[in-house]
Design a protein around this motif. Structure first.
Motif, mmCIF file in Angstrom:
data_model
loop_
_atom_site.group_PDB
_atom_site.id
_atom_site.type_symbol
_atom_site.label_atom_id
_atom_site.label_comp_id
_atom_site.label_asym_id
_atom_site.label_seq_id
_atom_site.Cartn_x
_atom_site.Cartn_y
_atom_site.Cartn_z
ATOM 1 N N GLN A 23 -5.206 5.129 -44.726
ATOM 2 C CA GLN A 23 -5.453 6.229 -43.784
ATOM 3 C C GLN A 23 -4.236 7.141 -43.674
ATOM 4 O O GLN A 23 -4.370 8.371 -43.653
ATOM 5 C CB GLN A 23 -5.815 5.682 -42.397
ATOM 6 N N GLN B 226 -4.072 10.996 -44.679
ATOM 7 C CA GLN B 226 -3.616 11.987 -43.694
ATOM 8 C C GLN B 226 -2.468 12.811 -44.271
ATOM 9 O O GLN B 226 -2.430 14.028 -44.118
ATOM 10 C CB GLN B 226 -3.182 11.280 -42.397
ATOM 11 N N GLN C 185 -2.526 16.799 -44.947
ATOM 12 C CA GLN C 185 -1.524 17.721 -44.395
ATOM 13 C C GLN C 185 -0.832 18.505 -45.510
ATOM 14 O O GLN C 185 -0.585 19.699 -45.375
ATOM 15 C CB GLN C 185 -0.493 16.955 -43.564
#
Length: 116
Positions: free
Chosen positions: A32, A36, A40
């Motif tokens: 995860q 992420q 980003q």
């Protein structure tokens, strides 16, 4: 004693299951976090690309405005030159016939000189 061994074996299996469950939880968390991070990073790259496109569009707009000004200036200069030539020809035709032949190029000669 057998009960004790069974109990220890059960404890050992439970600990292995707990460790496996913890390892899976950690792996899921890392996955995860990586997703992420990549999201980003991708968002930052998209924002940078958008900013660059905006800057390019602004430069293109400035260039187009400058070119437009240049074309307008050149058109005005050409218009002024044509008006000046028209006035010269008009003055020349208004002169008495005796003065027209004194060192004045004929309209046909003048036009040929300008085209060269």
């Amino acid at each position: 004693q057998e009960l004790y061994r069974n109990h220890r074996a059960l404890d050992s299996r439970e600990r292995k299951q707990q460790r496996r469950a913890q390892k899976h939880a950690i792996d899921r968390l890392l996955t995860q976090q990586q997703q992420q991070y990549h999201l980003q990073l991708t968002q930052a790259q998209v924002k940078l690309a958008q900013d660059q496109v905006i800057q390019c569009a602004e430069h293109v707009g400035r260039i187009a405005a400058l070119q437009s000004e240049l074309v307008a200036h050149e058109a005005k200069q050409l218009g002024n030159q044509l008006e000046e030539q028209r006035q010269q020809q008009q003055r020349m035709w208004q002169q008495p016939p005796s003065l027209q032949h004194q060192h004045q190029p004929q309209p046909q000669q003048q036009l040929q000189q300008q085209q060269q």
